[in-house]
Design a protein around this motif. Structure first.
Motif, PDB file in Angstrom:
ATOM      1  N   THR A   1      -8.956  -4.584  -2.169  1.00 51.74           N
ATOM      2  CA  THR A   1      -8.107  -4.149  -0.786  1.00 51.74           C
ATOM      3  C   THR A   1      -8.613  -2.664  -0.490  1.00 51.74           C
ATOM      4  O   THR A   1      -8.963  -1.917  -1.504  1.00 51.74           O
ATOM      5  CB  THR A   1      -6.766  -4.122  -1.348  1.00 51.74           C
TER       6      THR A   1
ATOM      7  N   PRO B   1      -7.748   0.833   1.384  1.00 51.63           N
ATOM      8  CA  PRO B   1      -6.505   1.561   1.834  1.00 51.63           C
ATOM      9  C   PRO B   1      -6.490   1.639   3.559  1.00 51.63           C
ATOM     10  O   PRO B   1      -7.521   1.741   4.004  1.00 51.63           O
ATOM     11  CB  PRO B   1      -6.641   3.020   1.329  1.00 51.63           C
ATOM     12  N   PRO B   2      -5.396   1.486   4.292  1.00 47.01           N
ATOM     13  CA  PRO B   2      -4.047   1.627   3.666  1.00 47.01           C
ATOM     14  C   PRO B   2      -3.337   0.183   3.171  1.00 47.01           C
ATOM     15  O   PRO B   2      -2.265   0.104   2.710  1.00 47.01           O
ATOM     16  CB  PRO B   2      -3.280   1.929   4.714  1.00 47.01           C
TER      17      PRO B   2
ATOM     18  N   SER C   1      -9.518  -5.425   4.706  1.00 45.33           N
ATOM     19  CA  SER C   1      -9.071  -4.097   5.241  1.00 45.33           C
ATOM     20  C   SER C   1      -8.321  -4.433   6.340  1.00 45.33           C
ATOM     21  O   SER C   1      -8.292  -5.702   6.849  1.00 45.33           O
ATOM     22  CB  SER C   1     -10.514  -3.477   5.510  1.00 45.33           C
TER      23      SER C   1
ATOM     24  N   LYS D   1      -8.290  -3.014  -6.427  1.00 48.42           N
ATOM     25  CA  LYS D   1      -8.254  -1.927  -5.385  1.00 48.42           C
ATOM     26  C   LYS D   1      -9.770  -1.834  -5.471  1.00 48.42           C
ATOM     27  O   LYS D   1     -10.466  -1.398  -6.461  1.00 48.42           O
ATOM     28  CB  LYS D   1      -7.309  -0.731  -5.703  1.00 48.42           C
TER      29      LYS D   1
ATOM     30  N   ALA E   1      -2.550  -2.829   0.756  1.00 44.04           N
ATOM     31  CA  ALA E   1      -2.502  -3.076  -0.681  1.00 44.04           C
ATOM     32  C   ALA E   1      -2.109  -4.326  -1.059  1.00 44.04           C
ATOM     33  O   ALA E   1      -1.957  -5.259  -0.280  1.00 44.04           O
ATOM     34  CB  ALA E   1      -1.178  -1.966  -1.241  1.00 44.04           C
TER      35      ALA E   1
END
Length: 350
Positions: free
Chosen positions: A96, A98-99, A69, A116, A101
């Motif tokens: 991962t 957000p934000p 993160s 994700k 990627a």
């Protein structure tokens, strides 16, 4: 020994807590099979040295899960854990948040499987393989996963985000910092100047000595002398008659009637200046042409002096000037022109 080592930022604790529960319930493993520093029962026991215990736990887990993160990248400790897992060649999985990627990854994470946080099926398959789990209850996983994903948006929204400064703001702050340093340096110099002035004032025996010290330490005097010096230097490059008419621009309306009886030298030099394109005349009246570059330069400096005089009206500078010269500091005073601006032997009306 913990089979799973979760490397994460402490600020992401709420998310990691929910993920650890999902893994423990669906994989049917014990709490001590997961090492996670921020969660009770899965972290560092009371009384243990924090760093030493983490170093021990990261030696041989079957898999390292990295919760990647913005907070993770801001944590030096997390980056140390990442480096250690790379050095020890552990199997790594990256989730991962957000934000961030996949295309934000690089360095030691090149070639590592990345999933994700809201797409976990491939992620759980890798964990099953690493732990050697054969009897996996898919319906249970799907149910628990759906519950996790339902809570995920609110969890992500609640996570604190690192404060980052934009490049524009950083450059602005850098500029302000530079300005503050220059101001501080200037103020230090002014303080030192005042200290010197106080020392000199203590040695003064009378009011005249005090005035001399005040003038010596008055910044406006230095500015005044500098501007007058530039004006005199510029005037000295022009014919004497042109300097005369520049002075008349400020002393009167700029037009002067000349005759050979009263002002023979001035008249002759004015005729020459007219031929050179500096002046115009009509029936004995002469006036300045302000198109010449040298003339423009002189007028620009004298206008600067006019602004200076206006800005310092009523100040210590104006008071000291009057006491010393017995007339006001003004471009409308011919004595001012004679003493401070016109070079020697220049014409000046009586």
């Amino acid at each position: 020994m913990a089979q799973i080592f979760i490397s994460h930022a402490h600020k992401d604790k709420k998310l990691v807590d929910a993920l650890a529960d999902l893994l423990r319930l669906t994989l049917e493993i014990k709490a001590n099979d997961i090492f996670c520093t921020s969660l009770e029962g899965m972290g560092v026991p009371s009384g243990e040295n924090f760093i030493s215990f983490i170093k021990e736990k990261i030696q041989d887990p079957k898999i390292v899960i990295i919760i990647l993160s913005s907070n993770y990248y801001e944590s030096h400790f997390c980056l140390c854990e990442l480096g250690a897992s790379w050095a020890l060649s552990h199997k790594k999985l990256v989730l991962t948040i957000p934000p961030l990627a996949k295309n934000d990854l690089g360095g030691v994470l090149s070639g590592v499987q990345v999933d994700k946080i809201d797409d976990l099926d491939g992620f759980i398959d890798e964990i099953k393989e690493a732990l050697g789990i054969k009897d996996f209850k898919t319906p249970v996983w799907n149910s628990k996963k759906d519950q996790f994903l339902k809570k995920l948006p609110s969890i992500l929204k609640s996570l604190p985000q690192p404060e980052r400064v934009s490049l524009e703001k950083y450059e602005k702050l850098q500029g302000e910092n530079k300005e503050y340093k220059l101001t501080y340096k200037k103020q230090e110099s002014e303080i030192e100047e005042l200290k010197n002035q106080i020392k000199k004032l203590k040695k003064c025996k009378n009011a005249e000595d005090v005035k001399k010290v005040e003038k010596e330490h008055l910044p406006a005097w230095d500015n005044f002398k500098e501007i007058c010096g530039r004006a005199r230097e510029s005037l000295d490059k022009l014919p004497r008659a042109v300097g005369y008419f520049i002075a008349e621009k400020y002393l009167s309306d700029g037009k002067v009637k000349l005759n050979g009886f009263n002002d023979p030298d001035l008249l002759n030099e004015s005729v020459d200046a007219e031929k050179s394109g500096f002046l115009e005349s009509d029936e004995g009246w002469f006036w300045l042409i302000e198109k010449d570059r040298k003339v423009k330069n002189v007028i620009s400096v004298i206008d600067e002096l006019a602004d200076f005089i206006s800005e310092n009206d009523g100040t210590d500078f104006a008071e000291i000037f009057y006491e010393e010269n017995d007339y006001e500091c003004s471009l409308g005073n011919k004595q001012f022109w004679k003493k401070f601006l016109l070079p020697k032997n220049y014409f000046l009306r009586s």
